[in-house]
Scaffold this active site. Structure first.
Site, PDB file in Angstrom:
ATOM      1  N   GLU A 174      -9.167  -3.110   0.732  1.00  0.00           N
ATOM      2  CA  GLU A 174      -8.156  -2.711   1.711  1.00  0.00           C
ATOM      3  C   GLU A 174      -7.547  -1.341   1.413  1.00  0.00           C
ATOM      4  OE1 GLU A 174      -6.723  -4.874   4.467  1.00  0.00           O
ATOM      5  OE2 GLU A 174      -8.717  -5.744   4.243  1.00  0.00           O
ATOM      6  N   HIS A 252      -0.378  -6.778   1.917  1.00  0.00           N
ATOM      7  CA  HIS A 252      -0.797  -5.708   1.014  1.00  0.00           C
ATOM      8  C   HIS A 252       0.299  -5.506  -0.022  1.00  0.00           C
ATOM      9  CE1 HIS A 252      -3.261  -4.067   4.600  1.00  0.00           C
ATOM     10  NE2 HIS A 252      -4.094  -4.612   3.753  1.00  0.00           N
ATOM     11  N   CYS A 372       2.716   2.655   5.056  1.00  0.00           N
ATOM     12  CA  CYS A 372       1.459   2.266   5.717  1.00  0.00           C
ATOM     13  C   CYS A 372       0.837   3.445   6.454  1.00  0.00           C
ATOM     14  CB  CYS A 372       1.706   1.146   6.724  1.00  0.00           C
ATOM     15  SG  CYS A 372       1.924  -0.486   6.011  1.00  0.00           S
TER      16      CYS A 372
END
Length: 448
Positions: A174, A252, A372
């Protein structure tokens, strides 16, 4: 020689919408099917870039990916002209059409993992674009992210690009959202902290797994990246994310911790066996490491997820030792979280001495805060000069991009609007002009 942390923010695409495509991302699920405003989303992102640039930071951008992804529609069995593909998908599988229209490439923290040249054996900056196999709407980003990064950082004297990790559950990756770098300063070698949610192969009976939501990053993927990037094993830590946090929406690690230079801001329930993880960091640190651990009494994991406190950016201004927390406005609106931040800023025992709140509501409603939206790329003077200059931000470029957004972006987008073939052509026209603005050449599939 000077060293910088280049923030490469994702420019929000025209098809930004709320579809609830991401399991474990509570904001995404809660806001599914609501009406989005792509123009506002893009302008909020541009304003974030402007603020950081005007603070003196090095700022760049990554352009949106081509959407809808007609090739993915074809792979999923929707044939014919673009209009026919869109019509068939909308009638029979609207959730698949939504995935093919996803603008999730805006969250560039998932685009790749990047290692600083000062940390690598060959003294080059290393890149591995993330395979993002956990979600259909995100896996489609991997190949184009790799192509973009190879174009922007093309000089092989300074940059080393690796293939995507195998697209398997065992090597699910990721990107930088599960990687932190701790160091005395950006110019010094650092400790690379890789965070994973599961181990797929071999004996892993001593580590727990989440029950409600899936873990995405595997230990095998993180280990492969560390090997490929030629990192010193003595300066690498692999830490397991707390499965209880994953089950509360921490999909995350950048939702529950943030690092900048020698400061690590982390919730006390971020990691499995957290005391051991922090002891490893202290043991390996050859610099004055500052760990700021927020207790569950101060802020619960749920409150951290609701406000995205730990998805703030923690930055150091040029020629200064103090740090600024770039936090989403949702933190300011939550009295408990704001009180915690005020306490951090007032505490002389840590270098965080101010906070700046940003309105990123459009992104936040889909589960993406300030951190992000950016990929951190550590560069020295030579490396910065060697990269493609067209995506580096200044106020003139931001003004041009703002006019471009006003020209091409809708102010309202509903799920039903994805059935409109005109949206496809609006997107292609916009991207065609954008490649000229950013001097990217014919980089999109439709341009070849």
């Amino acid at each position: 020689m000077n060293a910088y942390e280049l923030n490469m923010d994702g420019l929000v695409g025209q098809t930004h919408h709320y579809a609830g495509l991401s399991s474990g991302n509570i904001a995404s699920t809660n806001n599914a099917l609501s009406i989005s405003n792509p123009q506002a989303a893009a302008r909020q992102g541009l304003e974030k870039m402007r603020q950081l640039y005007n603070m003196g930071l090095k700022q760049g951008l990554l352009p949106p990916h081509q959407r809808p992804n007609l090739n993915l529609l074809y792979q999923l069995g929707f044939k014919g002209s673009p209009s026919e593909q869109i019509n068939k998908a909308y009638k029979t599988a609207p959730e698949l059409l939504s995935a093919c229209y996803s603008a999730s490439s805006m969250w560039t923290a998932n685009a790749a993992t990047v290692s600083a040249s000062v940390d690598t054996e060959d003294n080059k900056v290393h890149f591995t674009a993330a395979n993002l196999i956990s979600n259909l709407h995100r896996h489609q980003e991997a190949d184009f992210s790799k192509k973009l990064l190879e174009f922007i950082f093309s000089n092989s004297d300074y940059f080393n690009h690796h293939p995507l990790l195998p697209k398997s559950m065992g090597t699910s990756d990721e990107g930088a959202a599960n990687h932190n770098r701790l160091c005395q300063s950006h110019a010094h070698s650092g400790i690379n902290l890789f965070v994973y949610g599961k181990k797929v192969l071999g004996n892993h009976q001593f580590e727990q797994s989440p029950i409600k939501y899936p873990a995405r990053q595997t230990k095998e993927a993180s280990e492969a990246i560390a090997r490929n990037h030629l990192l010193n094993p003595e300066r690498v830590i692999f830490a397991c994310q707390n499965p209880l946090a994953i089950d509360q929406g921490v999909f995350h690690n950048d939702v529950i911790s943030v690092a900048n230079e020698h400061v690590f801001l982390v919730h006390e329930e971020a990691f499995y066996n957290q005391a051991y993880v922090l002891d490893q960091l202290k043991e390996k640190a050859d610099f004055p490491l500052v760990i700021i651990q927020i207790s569950k009494e101060q802020i619960s994991v749920s409150e951290a997820v609701d406000t995205y406190l730990f998805n703030s950016q923690l930055i150091t201004l040029p020629d200064q030792k103090n740090m600024i927390l770039i936090a989403p406005a949702e933190c300011q609106a939550n009295l408990k979280v704001k009180t915690c931040i005020d306490g951090l800023v007032a505490d002389s025992q840590n270098p965080i001495n101010s906070v700046y709140y940003l309105d990123l509501k459009q992104s936040m409603r889909n589960g993406g805060g300030p951190a992000c939206l950016r990929l951190r790329v550590p560069l020295n003077d030579y490396e910065l000069k060697a990269m493609h200059q067209g995506i580096l931000i200044d106020n003139d470029l931001l003004d041009i991009l703002d006019k471009w957004v006003l020209k091409y972006y809708r102010t309202e987008l509903k799920i039903s609007d994805l059935a409109d073939p005109q949206l496809l052509y609006e997107c292609l026209d916009a991207l065609d002009e954008l490649t000229q603005i950013l001097k990217l050449g014919s980089i999109y599939p439709f341009q070849s």
